[in-house]
Design a protein around this motif. Structure first.
Motif, PDB file in Angstrom:
ATOM      1  N   SER A   1       0.873  -1.256   0.037  1.00 54.56           N
ATOM      2  CA  SER A   1       0.008   0.133  -0.062  1.00 54.56           C
ATOM      3  C   SER A   1       0.809   1.261  -0.002  1.00 54.56           C
ATOM      4  O   SER A   1       2.116   1.336   0.358  1.00 54.56           O
ATOM      5  CB  SER A   1      -1.044  -0.008   1.338  1.00 54.56           C
ATOM      6  N   PRO A   2       0.298   2.377  -0.265  1.00 52.20           N
ATOM      7  CA  PRO A   2       1.203   3.645   0.045  1.00 52.20           C
ATOM      8  C   PRO A   2       1.233   3.809   1.306  1.00 52.20           C
ATOM      9  O   PRO A   2       0.611   3.491   2.108  1.00 52.20           O
ATOM     10  CB  PRO A   2      -0.147   4.796  -0.579  1.00 52.20           C
ATOM     11  N   GLY A   3       2.658   4.156   1.739  1.00 53.99           N
ATOM     12  CA  GLY A   3       2.924   4.455   3.213  1.00 53.99           C
ATOM     13  C   GLY A   3       2.867   3.078   4.007  1.00 53.99           C
ATOM     14  O   GLY A   3       3.089   3.280   5.432  1.00 53.99           O
TER      15      GLY A   3
ATOM     16  N   THR B   1       9.999   2.593   0.892  1.00 48.42           N
ATOM     17  CA  THR B   1      11.253   3.467   0.713  1.00 48.42           C
ATOM     18  C   THR B   1      11.989   3.493   1.789  1.00 48.42           C
ATOM     19  O   THR B   1      13.213   3.314   1.844  1.00 48.42           O
ATOM     20  CB  THR B   1      10.692   4.844   0.275  1.00 48.42           C
TER      21      THR B   1
ATOM     22  N   ALA C   1       0.221  -0.806  10.969  1.00 48.85           N
ATOM     23  CA  ALA C   1      -0.928   0.130  11.118  1.00 48.85           C
ATOM     24  C   ALA C   1      -2.152   0.018  10.225  1.00 48.85           C
ATOM     25  O   ALA C   1      -3.078   0.639  10.276  1.00 48.85           O
ATOM     26  CB  ALA C   1      -0.461   1.652  11.088  1.00 48.85           C
ATOM     27  N   GLU C   2      -2.135  -0.988   9.202  1.00 43.43           N
ATOM     28  CA  GLU C   2      -2.827  -1.062   8.298  1.00 43.43           C
ATOM     29  C   GLU C   2      -4.099  -2.304   8.572  1.00 43.43           C
ATOM     30  O   GLU C   2      -4.946  -2.137   8.019  1.00 43.43           O
ATOM     31  CB  GLU C   2      -2.331  -1.471   6.915  1.00 43.43           C
TER      32      GLU C   2
ATOM     33  N   ASP D   1      -6.278  -7.755   8.538  1.00 43.11           N
ATOM     34  CA  ASP D   1      -7.110  -8.250   7.651  1.00 43.11           C
ATOM     35  C   ASP D   1      -6.847  -8.022   6.142  1.00 43.11           C
ATOM     36  O   ASP D   1      -7.114  -8.701   5.268  1.00 43.11           O
ATOM     37  CB  ASP D   1      -8.654  -7.767   7.602  1.00 43.11           C
ATOM     38  N   LYS D   2      -5.543  -7.513   6.013  1.00 46.26           N
ATOM     39  CA  LYS D   2      -5.286  -7.099   4.680  1.00 46.26           C
ATOM     40  C   LYS D   2      -4.742  -8.354   3.594  1.00 46.26           C
ATOM     41  O   LYS D   2      -5.189  -8.180   2.446  1.00 46.26           O
ATOM     42  CB  LYS D   2      -4.178  -6.085   4.691  1.00 46.26           C
TER      43      LYS D   2
ATOM     44  N   LEU E   1      -6.333 -11.012   3.598  1.00 50.25           N
ATOM     45  CA  LEU E   1      -7.689 -11.637   3.167  1.00 50.25           C
ATOM     46  C   LEU E   1      -8.236 -10.705   2.093  1.00 50.25           C
ATOM     47  O   LEU E   1      -9.111 -11.066   0.959  1.00 50.25           O
ATOM     48  CB  LEU E   1      -8.609 -11.769   4.385  1.00 50.25           C
TER      49      LEU E   1
ATOM     50  N   LYS F   1       6.935  -1.641  10.786  1.00 47.53           N
ATOM     51  CA  LYS F   1       6.447  -0.756  11.588  1.00 47.53           C
ATOM     52  C   LYS F   1       6.000  -1.328  13.016  1.00 47.53           C
ATOM     53  O   LYS F   1       5.066  -0.741  13.548  1.00 47.53           O
ATOM     54  CB  LYS F   1       5.490   0.381  11.191  1.00 47.53           C
TER      55      LYS F   1
ATOM     56  N   LEU G   1       5.196   0.133  16.271  1.00 45.80           N
ATOM     57  CA  LEU G   1       3.882   0.729  16.565  1.00 45.80           C
ATOM     58  C   LEU G   1       2.691  -0.519  17.188  1.00 45.80           C
ATOM     59  O   LEU G   1       1.827   0.082  17.681  1.00 45.80           O
ATOM     60  CB  LEU G   1       3.110   1.054  15.368  1.00 45.80           C
TER      61      LEU G   1
ATOM     62  N   HIS H   1       0.598   0.725  20.042  1.00 42.98           N
ATOM     63  CA  HIS H   1      -0.262   1.608  19.962  1.00 42.98           C
ATOM     64  C   HIS H   1      -1.381   1.385  18.873  1.00 42.98           C
ATOM     65  O   HIS H   1      -2.189   2.241  18.832  1.00 42.98           O
ATOM     66  CB  HIS H   1       0.772   2.862  19.453  1.00 42.98           C
ATOM     67  N   VAL H   2      -1.211   0.279  18.191  1.00 41.49           N
ATOM     68  CA  VAL H   2      -2.269  -0.052  17.106  1.00 41.49           C
ATOM     69  C   VAL H   2      -2.916  -1.249  17.826  1.00 41.49           C
ATOM     70  O   VAL H   2      -2.401  -2.381  18.141  1.00 41.49           O
ATOM     71  CB  VAL H   2      -1.693  -0.123  15.791  1.00 41.49           C
ATOM     72  N   PRO H   3      -4.251  -1.287  17.257  1.00 39.38           N
ATOM     73  CA  PRO H   3      -4.909  -2.347  17.320  1.00 39.38           C
ATOM     74  C   PRO H   3      -4.818  -3.642  16.131  1.00 39.38           C
ATOM     75  O   PRO H   3      -5.480  -3.802  15.216  1.00 39.38           O
ATOM     76  CB  PRO H   3      -6.504  -2.149  17.183  1.00 39.38           C
TER      77      PRO H   3
ATOM     78  N   LEU I   1      12.287   2.046  11.597  1.00 37.14           N
ATOM     79  CA  LEU I   1      12.617   3.086  12.512  1.00 37.14           C
ATOM     80  C   LEU I   1      13.424   2.616  13.605  1.00 37.14           C
ATOM     81  O   LEU I   1      14.521   3.365  13.608  1.00 37.14           O
ATOM     82  CB  LEU I   1      10.990   3.540  12.912  1.00 37.14           C
TER      83      LEU I   1
END
Lengths: 224, 224
Positions: free
Chosen positions: A38-40, A44, A142-143, A146-147, A149, A165, A168, A171-173, A198
Motif C-alpha cells: 500500500s502507499p505508506g 522507501t 498500522a494497516e 485483515d489485509k 484476506l 513498523k 507501533l 499503539h495499534v489494534p 524506524l
C-alpha cells in the motif's frame, strides 16, 4: 485494473517482456526483487535502511516507481548506489517495458542485486510480472491484520511478507497472530519477517534473507 | 489502470452512468459521499463510528467495496443501517455501474445519506465518478506526509481530507504541518479534519461536516 478483453492482450505482452528480463537477470547473475505494498507501508524507508547496510562497492541498484514525484529516488540516492526513478505518469503499477527502458541506462555486468520499488498499490501491481525472482510484500501493522484476506492476489504472489513498523504494535489494534494466520491462509508457506525500519528491529533478518537469496543464485549459476 | 485507447471509452461510459446516478440522488435529496484511501487508512472504522453516532431511524445507508471479502459489510451492518457489500472480483475500484446495480435493491425514497466506501487504492478510484456529491480522502498519519504529492489526482479530486489515526502522532515520524501544506499544494482550499476513530478525537467535527452538507442539500432542494 479494468476487466476488459484488451486486458489479456496487455498482460500477455507484459509477460513476454518480463520473460526476456528474467532471462537477462539470470544471464548476468542478478537477483531481482519486486517490492509491493500500500502507499505508506514503508517500502522507501526499508530500502533506505537496506542500502545503508551495504558496503560501498556492493553491486546493488534500485528502480523506484512513482506516479508523479521523484522524492523517493532523491531519498534513496543518498546511500550512493545507482538509483533511477520511473515516473508512471498516472499509471497505477510498473510494467516490464518500463523496467526494460530504465535498465538501458545501466551496465548489467556491474550488478548482482536489483531492488524494484513498485507504485504504492496492493491491487494492480500483482498482475504485472517485472521479471523479478520474487515479489516481497510489505504490510505496515498500522494497516490492520485483515489485509491479506482483502488483497489476496498480492499476498499469494509474494514469497516474503515483511510486517513493517512493528514499533507501533503497542499503539495499534493489530493482531500479529491473526495477521500471520491470514497470510498463511491465502498463501500457505509464505515467509514472514517482522521489522521496524524506524528502530532497526528485525532488519538483520531481512538482510540475512537477502544474502541467502543472493548466495543461492550464485550457487545455482556455478552448478555444472 | 492501463493507459490504452479503450480507457477513454470506459471512462466516458462510466461518466454517463455516474451522471444518471447524480441526477437520481438529486431527485431524491440524497447526499452521496465517496470515501477513498489506501488500504488500511481506516475507512471502515471511521464509518463504524459514524454509523454508531446516528440515531436509529436516520435515513443512512452504506455501500462498501472490496475485491474479495465481505468482512467490512459484516462490521458495518452491526450498527443496524442498510449495508451492502460490492465485491469487485479483482477490479481495483468501484465504478458507476456497480453502484447502480447495488441501488436496485433499495428504495431511494427511504434515504438521505449514502456513504460509499471505495476499494482501498489511492490511484485508480480517482478516475471513476460514482455520482457522488464529493469524494472524501482518508489518510492515516502512519502513511507519511508526502502522500498528497505522490498521489495528487486523488487529493485534487477530494473536497475533504480526513487525517486519521492522529492518536499515533506521538509514535510516528509524521509532520502534520507539512501534510497540510502538501495537501493544499495539490488542492488549494481542500478542507482538512484531524480525527482518530480509535479515541474519538475529531469525530464531532466530521459529524458536523456531514450534517452541514446534508442541511445545505436540503436547503438547495427547498429553494424555489
Amino acid at each position: 485494473m479494468n476487466v476488459v478483453p484488451l486486458e489479456g492482450k496487455i498482460l500477455k505482452e507484459n509477460d513476454r517482456v518480463a520473460a526476456e528480463l528474467r532471462a537477462r537477470f539470470q544471464e548476468h547473475g542478478i537477483l531481482c526483487l519486486n517490492l509491493v505494498s500500500s502507499p505508506g507501508a514503508g517500502k522507501t524507508s526499508l530500502l533506505e535502511r537496506t542500502l545503508e547496510s551495504f558496503a560501498p562497492g556492493e553491486r546493488v541498484a534500485v528502480l523506484t516507481g512513482d506516479i508523479q514525484t521523484d522524492n523517493d529516488a532523491v531519498r534513496l540516492a543518498r546511500a550512493g548506489f545507482p538509483v533511477q526513478q520511473i515516473t508512471t505518469g498516472g499509471t497505477c503499477h510498473l510494467d516490464a517495458r518500463m523496467i526494460e527502458k530504465a535498465l538501458a541506462a545501466w551496465n548489467l555486468e556491474e550488478l548482482d542485486l536489483l531492488l524494484i520499488e513498485n507504485v504504492g498499490n496492493l491491487v494492480c501491481p500483482s498482475n504485472y510480472d517485472l521479471g523479478e525472482a520474487a515479489k516481497v510484500v510489505v504490510l505496515s501493522v498500522a494497516e490492520g491484520e485483515d489485509k491479506p484476506l482483502k488483497y489476496p492476489a498480492m499476498f499469494f504472489r509474494s514469497e516474503l511478507l515483511i510486517l513493517n513498523k512493528v514499533d507501533l504494535l503497542p499503539h495499534v489494534p493489530f493482531d500479529l497472530r491473526q495477521a500471520r494466520a491470514n497470510a498463511q491462509r491465502v498463501h500457505p508457506g509464505i515467509e514472514i519477517l517482522e521489522v521496524s525500519s524506524l528502530t532497526g528491529e528485525g532488519l538483520p533478518r531481512w538482510r540475512d534473507w537477502l544474502q541467502a537469496r543472493r548466495a543461492a543464485l550464485r550457487r545455482s549459476l556455478a552448478a555444472p
